[in-house]
Design a protein around this motif. Sequence first.
Motif, PDB file in Angstrom:
ATOM      1  N   HIS A 224       0.925  -1.317   0.028  1.00 34.49           N
ATOM      2  CA  HIS A 224       0.052   0.046  -0.127  1.00 34.49           C
ATOM      3  C   HIS A 224       0.805   1.227  -0.112  1.00 34.49           C
ATOM      4  O   HIS A 224       1.873   1.200   0.668  1.00 34.49           O
ATOM      5  N   TYR A 226       0.209   5.276   0.739  1.00 36.33           N
ATOM      6  CA  TYR A 226      -0.788   6.319   1.051  1.00 36.33           C
ATOM      7  C   TYR A 226      -0.179   7.606   0.950  1.00 36.33           C
ATOM      8  O   TYR A 226       0.582   8.331   1.896  1.00 36.33           O
ATOM      9  N   THR A 238      -7.592   2.915   4.713  1.00 35.56           N
ATOM     10  CA  THR A 238      -8.159   1.730   4.572  1.00 35.56           C
ATOM     11  C   THR A 238      -9.261   1.575   5.414  1.00 35.56           C
ATOM     12  O   THR A 238      -9.168   1.736   6.465  1.00 35.56           O
ATOM     13  N   LEU A 259      -1.971   3.046  11.207  1.00 36.05           N
ATOM     14  CA  LEU A 259      -2.815   1.708  11.373  1.00 36.05           C
ATOM     15  C   LEU A 259      -3.532   1.846  12.728  1.00 36.05           C
ATOM     16  O   LEU A 259      -2.769   2.283  13.803  1.00 36.05           O
ATOM     17  N   HIS A 298      -9.732  -3.504  11.998  1.00 34.43           N
ATOM     18  CA  HIS A 298      -8.375  -2.422  12.057  1.00 34.43           C
ATOM     19  C   HIS A 298      -8.929  -1.456  10.766  1.00 34.43           C
ATOM     20  O   HIS A 298      -9.792  -1.760   9.936  1.00 34.43           O
ATOM     21  N   ALA A 300      -6.700   1.944   8.255  1.00 29.71           N
ATOM     22  CA  ALA A 300      -5.499   2.897   8.173  1.00 29.71           C
ATOM     23  C   ALA A 300      -6.128   4.161   7.872  1.00 29.71           C
ATOM     24  O   ALA A 300      -6.958   4.484   6.932  1.00 29.71           O
ATOM     25  N   ARG A 308       2.765   7.252   3.584  1.00 32.15           N
ATOM     26  CA  ARG A 308       3.022   6.262   4.547  1.00 32.15           C
ATOM     27  C   ARG A 308       2.951   4.864   3.419  1.00 32.15           C
ATOM     28  O   ARG A 308       2.030   4.788   2.750  1.00 32.15           O
ATOM     29  N   ALA A 312       1.161  -5.691   3.575  1.00 30.88           N
ATOM     30  CA  ALA A 312       0.569  -6.513   4.223  1.00 30.88           C
ATOM     31  C   ALA A 312       0.825  -7.840   3.533  1.00 30.88           C
ATOM     32  O   ALA A 312       0.277  -8.055   2.323  1.00 30.88           O
TER      33      ALA A 312
END
Length: 863
Positions: A224, A226, A238, A259, A298, A300, A308, A312
Motif C-alpha cells: 500500500h 498512502y 483503508t 494503522l 482495524h 488505516a 505512508r 500486508a
Amino acid sequence: MAGGIDVASDEQGYDRTEMLRAFDETKAGVKGLTDSGLLKIPRIFVRPSEELAQESTCKKTQVQVPVIDLSGIQDSDRRKPVLEEVRIASETWGFFQVVNHGIPLTVLDGMIDGVRKFNEQDVEEKKKYYSRDRTRGARFYSSHDLFMSRTASWRDTLTISFSDPDQIDHNELPACCRDSALEYSKHVEILGNLLLGLLSEALGLETDHLKNMECTQGHRLHCHYYPACPEPELAMGTTKHSDAGFLTILLQNQIVSGLQVLYQGQWLDIQPVPGGLVINIGDLLQLVSNGKLKSNEHRAIATSIGPRISVACFFSGPVNGDKVYGPIEELISEENPAMYKEVAISEYVAKFFATGLEDYRALDYYKLMITEFLSAVMAAEEIYSIVPGELENCQDKYSISAFAEHLESKLCLVSVGTEASYVSMDLLEPGAGRIRRPSNHFFQLIPATLTNHGTFIKEKIKCSLQRIIECYIDDCLVQFWAPKTAGGRCFLTTSGQPFAVDWLCKGFCWYRKHCSSHDYLVDSEANEAELGPPGRVFRSGLPESSPDLRLYSAKDYPLRNQALSCGIKGYMALPVFDLLGQNCIGVLEFVVFSAEYINIVNEVEEGLKGQFVVLTLLFLLSNSFVFLQTADLRWTLNINQPCLEASHLQMKRNYVDHGGQQLALNEIKQMFEVLKRSAQLHLAQAWIPSKNSLIVDNTPNGTILMERAILKVFVDYEDDYNSPTTHFLKACKLHSLIVGKGIVGRILATCESFFCPSISNFSITEYPLVHYARSARLTVSFAICLQSSLTGDDIYVLEFFLLPGSSDGQYSWSFLPFLLTIMERQLNSFKIATGQLLGEELSVKAIEFCKDNGFDSFNYSIR
Ligand SMILES: O=C(O)CCC(=O)C(=O)O
Ligand SMILES: [Fe+2]
C-alpha cells in the motif's frame, strides 16, 4: 481538473459512479491526484457525515498492542513464555507486534524502498500494471472495492500474488521492486510458518497442525502507498475491516503511524516499532480455531504526512483449490460446540470480492444456524449442574452473531414459549440496496400476551439498548425491568422484556435465567429484602451501582449469590422515565462480567482491575443518558433540565456562582489539612452545591431528590484507585443524594447536625451508599451544615468519618468539641446553617440503632 477528475462537479450535482469511473480510468491512482497539487479531496473520498460525526466523539486511550520478542524462540525455555504471550495477544487483541523475528532490516527496508520506487516512477510505466483482473500475478489499482464502497480509499495498492510460488513468472513483477519483493517473500513465508507453529501450540495442537492444513500455502503481498492527504480528517486510507485470511504480517514504514485497531470501541494507534512487524489473526483462523483466536477489526487512517507505505502479507490458504475449512476437530467438544460451518475456500474468496470491504465480515456468513446455536446455549444449563464452580470464571464465549447469521444480518426477535417461532425485523437501509451488517446483536424474548402500551415502551427500550450496546462494551448485559401487576400486587419483571449483550456466555445465560424467574415486589407493602436494587431504583427514581457485587448483602440484593456464581462483577441500575409523563416506567439493569477483568488484566496491568469496572459503570451511566434520550426516554441525571424549586426545603437552590465559593472552599480545605493530623479522623469530605444542582419531585412515590447537588471532596487518604475508600468516594460523586436518606440527606432536609456511631447499621434504603461505606469500614459519622458569608444562601455539608474507639461511640463523642474548636478557628466566613455561630452551643441529633434493626434519635448538646 485534478488528475482527470472534475472536482468542481461537487457543486453542480454529483454523479458518484461517473466520478469513480473517471478516477479509475486515469490509472494513476490517488498519487495521480496529489501530483496535480489539489488542496481539496474529491467527494468520492469524503466519508459520510454520520461517520465523521462519530469520529469526533471517539476517545483515545494509551493502551498499546503487545510487542513480542521472538529471539531464541527455538530454545525450549524461551518458547514457553513467548507462546503464552502469543496466546494471550491472539485471544484478546487478535493483534501483536514482533521484534527479532529473523528478517534482516535490509530486507525490510528494501521492500519498502521497492514499493516507493514503483509508486514514484513515471506514471506511464505504472499504468501498465493498472488492472482489476485478479488472475494477474502483479497488478496495481486503487481500492479493490472502489465501485462497491461508500467511500473511496485514500491509497494505491500493488498486489503481488505468490499463490503458487513455484509457478510465479518473475517477468510479471515490476522491475523496480522485483528483487526486493522476491527476497521479502522468501523471508516472510518462513516467519509465517514459524508464527502458525506458535499459534498451533497456543491452541494446544501439534506445531505443524496449521501448516499441515495448508494455511501458509501461497501468500499475497499487498503493497500500500498512502500519499499525504490535504484533508486527512475527511478521508480514510483503508476502511474498517477484518482480514479474511488466516494470518497477516504487516510491514510499515516508520515515518508516521496510520494503522489503528478497534479496542473497547475505540481506535487505537499501532505505533511502528523499529524493525518490528505487525501480526494479526484473520477471519479464517478465528473460524478454524472455533472462535478461540480473535480476528479484530482495524483500519488505516489518511495522514497529512506521507507517503505512508505498508506491505500486508496475507496467508489465505490455497486460494485456487476447493479445500474446505471448518473448526478444528480437537477444538470442538460438548462444552465448546462448533460455532462455524465448513467453507470451501473458492466460495469464500468469491464472496469476499463480491462485497465492499466495510460491509463484509466473512465470519458472519459461516456462523452456525440459530437452532444449533440455541441448543448450545441451553446446554450451558447441564454443564452448570454438573460443575457448579465452573461458571465462576465464565470466559467461554459464544458469539451472538450466530443469530444474526441466520437472520441475514437482521435484527432478531426471538419468540419463545410453546410455539417457538422466529420473527425477524428488517434492518435494511432504505434505498441503500445492500444489507447493512448490524455492529451489535440484539434480541428479545416476547411473551404470549402484550399490551399495546407495553409494546410501545419496549420498542423505545429496544432502540436504546441497541445504541447502548453499540458503544461496544465487552461482556456487559443490559436488561430492562418493567412493572406488572398480579394478584393485586405490583412487581418488576424482566421476563419477556428486552435485553442486549454483545457476547453470549454461560454466566449471562444463567443470570438471565435467574432474573426471568424472579420478580421484585415494589408496592408500598414490599419489605426491603423484597425490593432488591431494581425495586429500590424504581421506587426512588435514582440510579444505584456497585463496582463489586460482594459489597451488597444478600438482603440488599436477593439474587446476589446467584449473580456471583454467574461470574458477574459490576452492577448498575438506572431508572427510566417517560419524557412526558415523568413516570418511572422501569429500570435498566447493567451487569458487567468478570471476563472483562480478565481481558483488561492481560492487556493493561493487574492494578487497573477495580478502576476499570468503575470506569465502565461511569461510561455506561453517561452514555445511557444520551441513548435513552434519543428514544424519548430519560433518566434522572439530566443536567440540562431547569432547576425546580422545592419550597419546603426553605433554601434557595437556584445556584449562582458568587465567585466566593473558591475562597470558602479554601477555608474548608485548610481546616481539613489541620485535621489530617488528628489520629481519630478517618476521612472527611465537603458537599457543596454544584452548578448542576437540581431538585426534582417527580418520582413515583413523591420522594424529593436533590441531584448531584454536590460536591468537591477533600480527603486524607492514599489515592489508591482500587481501595474501598476510593470506591466510596466515587460513589458519592456518582450518585444523587436523597433528601432525608443517609446522614447528609437528613441534613439537607433539616439543616441540623447529625452524629451516628454506626452508619453501617443503616439499611440500603435508609442510606443508599451503605454498601460502599461498609466496605470502606466507615462507621462513626458526624456531619454539620454550614453557610459562608462569601456565598450567601449556599449550604455546605461537612461529613466526617471518625475511627471507632469503642462500641458505644463515647470515644468519638469526645472528639466533637475538639472538632468544633478547629472549625471555629479555621472557618472564618462560616456560620451554622440554622443561624448560630461556630463556637456557640451546638445541638446535635444522635442516631442510635436498636436491637430490632430500627433506630431512634436523641438531641445532645455540645459545649
Ligand atoms: O496499511 C495498513 O497499515 C493496513 C492495511 C490492511 O489492513 C490490509 O491491507 O488489510
Ligand atoms: Fe487488514
